[in-house]
Design a protein around this motif. Structure first.
Motif, PDB file in Angstrom:
ATOM      1  N   HIS A  25      10.711 144.698  80.161  1.00 51.04           N
ATOM      2  CA  HIS A  25      11.168 146.080  80.170  1.00 51.04           C
ATOM      3  C   HIS A  25      12.345 146.217  79.216  1.00 51.04           C
ATOM      4  N   ILE A  26      12.176 147.038  78.182  1.00 52.55           N
ATOM      5  CA  ILE A  26      13.233 147.350  77.227  1.00 52.55           C
ATOM      6  C   ILE A  26      13.722 148.751  77.552  1.00 52.55           C
ATOM      7  N   ARG A  27      14.994 148.869  77.887  1.00 56.33           N
ATOM      8  CA  ARG A  27      15.536 150.136  78.370  1.00 56.33           C
ATOM      9  C   ARG A  27      15.708 151.142  77.237  1.00 56.33           C
ATOM     10  N   SER A  28      15.590 152.395  77.591  1.00 54.59           N
ATOM     11  CA  SER A  28      15.769 153.466  76.619  1.00 54.59           C
ATOM     12  C   SER A  28      17.188 153.432  76.047  1.00 54.59           C
ATOM     13  N   GLY A  29      17.291 153.497  74.719  1.00 52.16           N
ATOM     14  CA  GLY A  29      18.581 153.591  74.059  1.00 52.16           C
ATOM     15  C   GLY A  29      19.311 152.295  73.843  1.00 52.16           C
ATOM     16  N   GLU A  30      18.712 151.160  74.202  1.00 51.27           N
ATOM     17  CA  GLU A  30      19.416 149.891  74.011  1.00 51.27           C
ATOM     18  C   GLU A  30      18.914 149.174  72.763  1.00 51.27           C
ATOM     19  N   CYS A  31      19.748 148.259  72.272  1.00 48.65           N
ATOM     20  CA  CYS A  31      19.330 147.342  71.215  1.00 48.65           C
ATOM     21  C   CYS A  31      18.931 146.047  71.906  1.00 48.65           C
ATOM     22  N   PHE A  32      17.650 145.804  71.952  1.00 48.14           N
ATOM     23  CA  PHE A  32      17.093 144.652  72.656  1.00 48.14           C
ATOM     24  C   PHE A  32      16.611 143.651  71.625  1.00 48.14           C
ATOM     25  N   VAL A  33      17.046 142.408  71.748  1.00 47.10           N
ATOM     26  CA  VAL A  33      16.673 141.382  70.776  1.00 47.10           C
ATOM     27  C   VAL A  33      15.773 140.353  71.434  1.00 47.10           C
ATOM     28  N   LEU A  34      14.618 140.149  70.835  1.00 50.06           N
ATOM     29  CA  LEU A  34      13.681 139.118  71.264  1.00 50.06           C
ATOM     30  C   LEU A  34      13.864 137.946  70.313  1.00 50.06           C
ATOM     31  N   VAL A  35      14.390 136.839  70.851  1.00 46.26           N
ATOM     32  CA  VAL A  35      14.738 135.701  70.016  1.00 46.26           C
ATOM     33  C   VAL A  35      13.967 134.468  70.465  1.00 46.26           C
ATOM     34  N   GLY A  36      13.529 133.670  69.496  1.00 48.76           N
ATOM     35  CA  GLY A  36      12.778 132.475  69.827  1.00 48.76           C
ATOM     36  C   GLY A  36      12.382 131.740  68.568  1.00 48.76           C
ATOM     37  N   PRO A  37      11.874 130.528  68.688  1.00 45.18           N
ATOM     38  CA  PRO A  37      11.488 129.742  67.512  1.00 45.18           C
ATOM     39  C   PRO A  37      10.295 130.348  66.794  1.00 45.18           C
ATOM     40  N   SER A  38      10.117 129.952  65.548  1.00 41.89           N
ATOM     41  CA  SER A  38       8.978 130.438  64.764  1.00 41.89           C
ATOM     42  C   SER A  38       7.672 130.096  65.474  1.00 41.89           C
ATOM     43  N   GLY A  39       6.755 131.068  65.508  1.00 46.82           N
ATOM     44  CA  GLY A  39       5.445 130.842  66.111  1.00 46.82           C
ATOM     45  C   GLY A  39       5.379 131.048  67.599  1.00 46.82           C
ATOM     46  N   CYS A  40       6.460 131.567  68.214  1.00 43.37           N
ATOM     47  CA  CYS A  40       6.450 131.706  69.678  1.00 43.37           C
ATOM     48  C   CYS A  40       5.765 132.981  70.158  1.00 43.37           C
ATOM     49  N   GLY A  41       5.503 133.930  69.258  1.00 42.29           N
ATOM     50  CA  GLY A  41       4.805 135.154  69.648  1.00 42.29           C
ATOM     51  C   GLY A  41       5.669 136.397  69.637  1.00 42.29           C
ATOM     52  N   LYS A  42       6.914 136.279  69.202  1.00 40.17           N
ATOM     53  CA  LYS A  42       7.795 137.453  69.231  1.00 40.17           C
ATOM     54  C   LYS A  42       7.341 138.546  68.262  1.00 40.17           C
ATOM     55  N   THR A  43       6.864 138.155  67.077  1.00 42.94           N
ATOM     56  CA  THR A  43       6.367 139.151  66.135  1.00 42.94           C
ATOM     57  C   THR A  43       5.061 139.762  66.629  1.00 42.94           C
ATOM     58  N   VAL A  44       4.259 138.985  67.309  1.00 37.92           N
ATOM     59  CA  VAL A  44       3.031 139.530  67.904  1.00 37.92           C
ATOM     60  C   VAL A  44       3.378 140.611  68.925  1.00 37.92           C
ATOM     61  N   ALA A  45       4.406 140.378  69.740  1.00 39.46           N
ATOM     62  CA  ALA A  45       4.840 141.386  70.705  1.00 39.46           C
ATOM     63  C   ALA A  45       5.244 142.665  69.995  1.00 39.46           C
ATOM     64  N   LEU A  46       5.974 142.542  68.888  1.00 35.63           N
ATOM     65  CA  LEU A  46       6.381 143.719  68.121  1.00 35.63           C
ATOM     66  C   LEU A  46       5.167 144.455  67.564  1.00 35.63           C
ATOM     67  N   ARG A  47       4.219 143.718  67.037  1.00 37.15           N
ATOM     68  CA  ARG A  47       3.024 144.348  66.459  1.00 37.15           C
ATOM     69  C   ARG A  47       2.177 145.032  67.524  1.00 37.15           C
ATOM     70  N   LEU A  48       2.213 144.508  68.737  1.00 38.21           N
ATOM     71  CA  LEU A  48       1.499 145.160  69.840  1.00 38.21           C
ATOM     72  C   LEU A  48       2.141 146.507  70.178  1.00 38.21           C
ATOM     73  N   ILE A  49       3.461 146.560  70.154  1.00 38.64           N
ATOM     74  CA  ILE A  49       4.150 147.829  70.411  1.00 38.64           C
ATOM     75  C   ILE A  49       3.831 148.837  69.310  1.00 38.64           C
ATOM     76  N   ALA A  50       3.825 148.348  68.064  1.00 36.96           N
ATOM     77  CA  ALA A  50       3.580 149.233  66.929  1.00 36.96           C
ATOM     78  C   ALA A  50       2.144 149.733  66.879  1.00 36.96           C
ATOM     79  N   GLY A  51       1.227 148.999  67.517  1.00 39.15           N
ATOM     80  CA  GLY A  51      -0.180 149.376  67.475  1.00 39.15           C
ATOM     81  C   GLY A  51      -0.948 148.699  66.368  1.00 39.15           C
ATOM     82  N   PHE A  52      -0.299 147.737  65.676  1.00 40.85           N
ATOM     83  CA  PHE A  52      -1.002 146.986  64.633  1.00 40.85           C
ATOM     84  C   PHE A  52      -1.946 145.951  65.237  1.00 40.85           C
ATOM     85  N   GLU A  53      -1.713 145.600  66.477  1.00 38.13           N
ATOM     86  CA  GLU A  53      -2.575 144.684  67.231  1.00 38.13           C
ATOM     87  C   GLU A  53      -2.865 145.315  68.595  1.00 38.13           C
ATOM     88  N   LYS A  54      -3.957 144.891  69.215  1.00 41.98           N
ATOM     89  CA  LYS A  54      -4.309 145.379  70.555  1.00 41.98           C
ATOM     90  C   LYS A  54      -4.266 144.223  71.545  1.00 41.98           C
TER      91      LYS A  54
END
Length: 364
Positions: A25-54
């Motif tokens: 859960h990312i709260r409205s109006g906050e700066c939320f940082v998803l941090v982790g090593p390369s290849g952990c899936g953080k960019t995939v999570a972002l792309r899912l929010i954007a709709g580039f992935e399903k």
């Protein structure tokens, strides 16, 4: 503005499962940082929010609107999201103003309104006066500001930033991370920032989620909370240099295993009564001094490095190596430029205590 919710989200590519049962859960109006090593899936999570992935399974909501559930998915252009990538992706043949106004032209916004909004977005990222310049006439930091302005101009509810500072030099990275934080404060929009850089995460986040190599979230909290009270050894290591020492109980204190060196604690919080523990220390939580008649050496300096404002030491305690640091001015004033191979006295403060199976002597 809008919050973002992941509910039991799964995403795999063939046999490779990247996210499995992700709840966030990312709260409205906050700066939320998803941090982790390369290849952990953080960019995939972002792309899912954007709709580039399903997602293969689960649900994603932005505000009151479910944007992905099962096979149903709202198109990216209908999600009111701005996205900024690490490679800027600005049009080289368009001026700053032309780059920024482009999304509004695609939305068929009237010419006068689009011009006004583009000018406001350019001012918002401190690029006023640069409207007629081309990307080749801008620094890397200025190009990144153009990308931010282009994302802002469409008045998104959510801004997604995917490693946007990676290609900048150290000074520009520092400057831009403060710019992004100021932007979030003044706009009030929800920002999700994805990075592997723990320093950026700690500097700009309202809250941080630390993700491991398997795509699991190990801890979520405010930067100070996660840094000072890591949930496990992985979080402790990932958020900065950490030295781990195996320790055994001896009377009313813990001693570094195989030595008589005290860690100065009578019990490990959360591990009360444990005979063996693992103690982690940040470099500034280990004091170093020269031996005296009253305080003989309990360690040996293996390496001493002057790193500008910091003197960094690698010292050996029994079979175990630890890192400690002292401000350079203090080191000079107290005659602490101790040469390699010389004895020293280490004092330990503010340990992070973990179960004994944590790897011993390892540094992050």
């Amino acid at each position: 503005m809008s919050d973002i919710r992941f509910k039991s989200v799964r995403k795999a590519y063939g046999d490779k499962v990247v996210l499995d049962g992700l709840d966030l859960h990312i709260r409205s109006g906050e700066c939320f940082v998803l941090v982790g090593p390369s290849g952990c899936g953080k960019t995939v999570a972002l792309r899912l929010i954007a709709g580039f992935e399903k997602p293969d399974r689960g649900e994603i909501a932005i505000g009151d609107r479910i944007v992905a559930s099962g096979k149903a998915s709202v198109a990216p252009e209908e999600r009111r999201i701005g996205v900024v990538f690490q490679d800027y992706a600005v049009w080289p043949h368009k001026t700053v103003a032309e780059n920024v106004v482009y999304p509004l032209q695609m939305q068929k916004v009237g010419k006068d309104s689009a011009k006004t909004r583009a000018a406001a977005a350019i001012d918002q990222v401190n690029l006023g006066g640069y409207e007629g310049r081309y990307p080749s006439q801008l620094s890397g930091g200025q190009q990144q500001r153009v990308a931010l302005a282009r994302a802002l101009v469409a008045a998104p509810e959510v801004m997604l930033l995917d490693e946007p500072l990676t290609n900048l030099d150290a000074n520009l990275r520092e400057e831009m991370r403060f710019e992004i934080k100021d932007l979030q404060r003044t706009s009030g929009m929800t920002i999700l920032y994805v990075t592997h850089d723990h320093e950026v995460a700690l500097a700009i986040a309202d809250r941080i989620a630390v993700m491991d190599e398997s795509g699991s979230i190990r801890q979520v909290g405010a930067p100070a909370e996660v840094y000072e009270h890591p949930a496990d050894p992985f979080v402790c290591r990932f958020l900065g240099v950490s030295s781990f020492l195996p320790a055994v109980r001896a009377g009313g204190e813990y001693l570094v295993e195989g030595t008589g060196v005290s860690l100065g604690a009578c019990q490990a919080p959360g591990l009360e009564g444990a005979e063996r523990v693992s103690a982690a220390f940040r470099p500034m939580d280990i004091g170093i001094s020269r031996p005296t008649g009253r305080r003989p050496a309990n360690a040996t300096v293996e390496r001493m490095s002057l790193l500008g404002p910091i003197v960094d030491y690698l010292a050996r305690v029994g079979k175990h190596s630890v890192r400690c640091q002292v401000q350079t001015e203090e080191a000079v004033a107290r005659d602490l430029l101790i040469p390699e191979g010389a004895g020293c006295v280490l004092d330990f403060f503010d340990a992070k205590w973990f179960a004994p199976e944590a790897p011993a002597g390892e540094e992050a």
